[in-house]
Design an enzyme around this catalytic site. Structure first.
Site, short mmCIF file in Angstrom:
data_model
loop_
_atom_site.label_atom_id
_atom_site.label_comp_id
_atom_site.label_asym_id
_atom_site.label_seq_id
_atom_site.Cartn_x
_atom_site.Cartn_y
_atom_site.Cartn_z
CG ASN A 280 -10.10 -22.29 12.33
OD1 ASN A 280 -10.18 -21.66 11.09
ND2 ASN A 280 -9.46 -21.31 13.20
CG HIS B 217 -13.06 -22.13 5.96
ND1 HIS B 217 -13.00 -23.64 5.67
CD2 HIS B 217 -12.44 -21.35 5.37
CE1 HIS B 217 -11.38 -23.29 4.92
NE2 HIS B 217 -11.43 -22.17 4.94
CG HIS B 218 -9.94 -19.77 8.14
ND1 HIS B 218 -9.52 -21.06 8.54
CD2 HIS B 218 -9.42 -19.50 7.00
CE1 HIS B 218 -9.05 -21.41 7.36
NE2 HIS B 218 -9.01 -20.52 6.53
CB CYS B 219 -14.84 -15.82 10.50
SG CYS B 219 -15.65 -14.34 11.77
#
Length: 356
Positions: free
Chosen positions: A186, A142-144
């Site tokens: 993010n 979920h940070h990509c």
């Protein structure tokens, strides 16, 4: 017209909608030990589920690697080209020695596992719509976002799964992301910043990575947690906000990012949730989804301690024992009898019954 992809071919009917491949695991000259992540946790989860007789190899859906063409549904060509530089991959995965390896080795030993997990999430999206639920034993990067990776996340699998569903599956035009990893999600937040079709609920430790103020603008329901938050307060907040989110926006699919880095003692999460608290949290989300008849896709995301594999397995066993996963399917190996064969067999059984 959407490109043709193997990720959307239907698996045999009898499989559990649990997606996995041995290719998920990152093992390479001990390099994986330099990262706090348990790079073999996915295989351990599967082994625990096998020991408990919930699954067998021929009962789960084999994940396939996402191709460049699949990845380009979300990622820019420029971003994918950047991954051809080992130092870029070292920065994203936070394993510095990777910078010194030839890129063909990095592709095979580090990025291929992540691409296979990404393929698994895309496959699980369609399975969830078909079967009411699906679990990718990996994924949750979920940070990509479309044009940048970070925090061990090199591909935007959550964004990809949702975009694939929007483009290819009739009747899916609204999605809710429930992100309960200890870190702010993010990546998907940047990707869906101005997209009214996607509702994001995110509960995270407000003091840790990534602290992405811009991405926070995409969160419709923000639950910012303090250091050391414990079970009672945490579960009460999750219950309230999951219910609130699903009452506020009626999605066609829920993508549940079930990170276990909320576990007490996690070096990166900074929260203090017990193993039982994690099992209960997953139950809260599945109950809310199943009671509303909304398909749910779960990905396992972050979790940096050796004991997290056991907890994830226990959680899946708990969902099964509570009837939140539906009934166990018959065997589904590709070599198993075809549907026609099964129909013929049952007709034979029926005729022998009537003869007696």
């Amino acid at each position: 017209r959407p490109h043709r992809t193997e990720l959307y071919e239907d698996p045999p009917l009898g499989c559990w909608p649990i997606v996995y491949s041995p290719d998920y695991n990152i093992t390479f000259m001990g390099l994986e030990k330099l990262h706090p992540f348990d790079a073999g946790k996915w295989g351990k989860i599967i082994n625990f589920l096998k020991e408990e007789k919930l699954i067998a190899d021929d009962l789960i859906v084999q994940a396939r690697e996402a191709t460049d063409e699949d990845l380009l549904v979300v990622h820019s060509r420029r971003y994918l080209n950047k991954l051809k530089w080992s130092f870029v991959v070292a920065t994203i995965t936070e394993i510095p020695p990777v910078a010194f390896l030839p890129n063909f080795i990095v592709q095979r030993k580090v990025l291929k596992p992540l691409r296979t997990q990404t393929g698994g999430t895309i496959m699980a999206g369609k399975l969830a719509v078909d079967r009411g639920w699906a679990i990718n034993v990996g994924g949750g990067f979920h940070h990509c976002s479309s044009d940048r990776g970070g925090g061990f996340c090199a591909y935007a699998d959550i964004t990809l799964a949702i975009k694939f569903l929007f483009e290819r599956v009739q009747g899916v035009s609204r999605a809710t992301i429930i992100d309960l990893d200890a870190h702010q999600g993010n990546g998907h937040e940047r990707d869906f910043m101005d997209d009214p079709r996607v509702y994001i609920m995110d509960a995270y430790n407000r003091y840790i990575y990534p602290g992405d103020g811009f991405a926070k603008r995409a969160i419709k329901r923000k639950v910012e947690l303090e250091w050391g938050t414990e079970d009672t307060e945490y579960l009460q907040k999750v219950q309230t906000h999951v219910e609130g989110a699903l009452n506020e926006f009626k999605p066609d699919i829920i993508v549940y990012n079930a990170g276990t880095d909320i576990l007490d003692g996690d070096p990166l999460g900074g929260l203090a949730i017990s193993p039982q608290g994690i099992v209960k949290r997953d139950e809260v989300v599945f109950r809310a989804a199943r009671s509303r008849g909304v398909p749910v896709l779960m990905v396992t995301s972050g979790g940096y301690q050796r004991r997290t594999a056991r907890i994830i397995a226990d959680s899946i066993l708990n969902l099964h024992s509570l009837g939140l996963l539906g009934r166990q399917p018959p065997a589904c190996a590709l070599g198993s009898p075809s549907l026609d064969q099964m129909v013929r067999d049952s007709a034979k059984d029926f005729s022998s019954l009537s003869l007696q």
